[in-house]
Design an enzyme around this catalytic site. Structure first.
Site, short mmCIF file in Angstrom:
data_model
loop_
_atom_site.label_atom_id
_atom_site.label_comp_id
_atom_site.label_asym_id
_atom_site.label_seq_id
_atom_site.Cartn_x
_atom_site.Cartn_y
_atom_site.Cartn_z
N TYR A 111 98.16 103.15 -32.08
CA TYR A 111 98.69 104.28 -31.31
C TYR A 111 98.75 103.92 -29.83
O TYR A 111 99.70 104.27 -29.14
CB TYR A 111 97.83 105.53 -31.54
CG TYR A 111 97.93 106.06 -32.94
CD1 TYR A 111 98.96 106.91 -33.31
CD2 TYR A 111 96.99 105.71 -33.90
CE1 TYR A 111 99.06 107.40 -34.61
CE2 TYR A 111 97.08 106.19 -35.20
CZ TYR A 111 98.11 107.03 -35.55
OH TYR A 111 98.22 107.50 -36.82
N ASN A 134 106.63 112.73 -37.88
CA ASN A 134 107.74 111.85 -38.25
C ASN A 134 108.42 112.37 -39.52
O ASN A 134 107.79 112.44 -40.57
CB ASN A 134 107.21 110.43 -38.49
CG ASN A 134 108.25 109.48 -39.02
OD1 ASN A 134 109.44 109.73 -38.94
ND2 ASN A 134 107.80 108.37 -39.58
N CYS A 142 106.07 104.83 -39.87
CA CYS A 142 104.79 105.29 -39.33
C CYS A 142 103.62 104.68 -40.10
O CYS A 142 102.50 104.64 -39.60
CB CYS A 142 104.71 106.81 -39.29
SG CYS A 142 105.03 107.61 -40.85
N HIS A 143 103.89 104.16 -41.31
CA HIS A 143 102.82 103.50 -42.06
C HIS A 143 102.36 102.23 -41.36
O HIS A 143 101.28 101.72 -41.64
CB HIS A 143 103.27 103.20 -43.50
CG HIS A 143 104.46 102.30 -43.60
ND1 HIS A 143 105.75 102.79 -43.52
CD2 HIS A 143 104.56 100.97 -43.76
CE1 HIS A 143 106.60 101.77 -43.65
NE2 HIS A 143 105.89 100.66 -43.79
N GLU A 169 104.90 95.07 -47.68
CA GLU A 169 105.54 94.38 -46.55
C GLU A 169 104.84 93.06 -46.24
O GLU A 169 105.49 92.07 -45.93
CB GLU A 169 105.57 95.28 -45.33
CG GLU A 169 106.52 96.44 -45.50
CD GLU A 169 106.64 97.32 -44.25
OE1 GLU A 169 106.10 96.93 -43.19
OE2 GLU A 169 107.27 98.36 -44.35
#
Length: 176
Positions: A111, A134, A142-143, A169
């Protein structure tokens, strides 16, 4: 506030559970974790904030391209989305959401990193609030936002889903 609008919707199954998709005539505006029945009241509350009159239209054809891209993403064949968006939020939220879109595939940011990226270093709590709002989970990733200590924190879809997306990912990033 827009006078009136059709909101097109559909659902899709995914490896992280059902997703409910919502779009205006201009583009994709929401992805929610859960079936329509699970998220309908949340979507209606959101829609009433931005539209004077709403009419929901079930239109699977509207989401054909998005579903294809999401299927490719979940199959490790896609690392970015090419879809028209129609975002609704405050200027600050939109700035934060753009910063989310700038986080590279397979990487994470804190953040605080987001706060620095948007030149608001003291706005870490406000960043958290904007990330929490979001509307386009997965598309605006946002993950990929974690705590400054590296811990997985907060995700509207739940931490299990966040972990699944990050693992997916990471596996693709390592194999590329």
């Amino acid at each position: 506030m827009t006078k009136g609008s059709f909101l097109y919707y559909d659902e899709m199954d995914s490896p992280i559970g059902p997703l409910t998709l919502l779009a205006t005539e201009k583009g994709l505006c929401r992805i929610d974790h859960g079936s329509l029945r699970d998220v309908e009241s949340r979507q209606t509350t959101w829609a009433r904030k931005y539209f004077l009159h709403i009419e929901y239209v079930h239109d699977p054809a509207q989401f054909k391209q998005l579903k294809h891209q999401l299927d490719e993403y979940f199959s490790n064949k896609r690392d970015r989305f090419e879809i028209q968006l129609d975002l609704y939020g405050t200027p600050f939220q939109q700035k934060v959401w753009k910063a989310l879109a700038d986080i590279p595939f397979g990487e994470t940011r804190s953040y605080k990193d987001i706060a620095l990226a948007i030149q608001a270093p003291k706005a870490v709590r406000a960043i958290g609030g904007a990330v929490n709002k979001n509307p386009l989970s997965i598309i605006l990733p946002c993950h990929r936002v974690i705590g400054s200590n590296g811990a997985l924190v907060g995700y509207a879809g739940g931490l299990e889903r966040k972990e699944h997306l990050l693992d997916l990912e990471h596996r693709k990033a390592v194999s590329s």
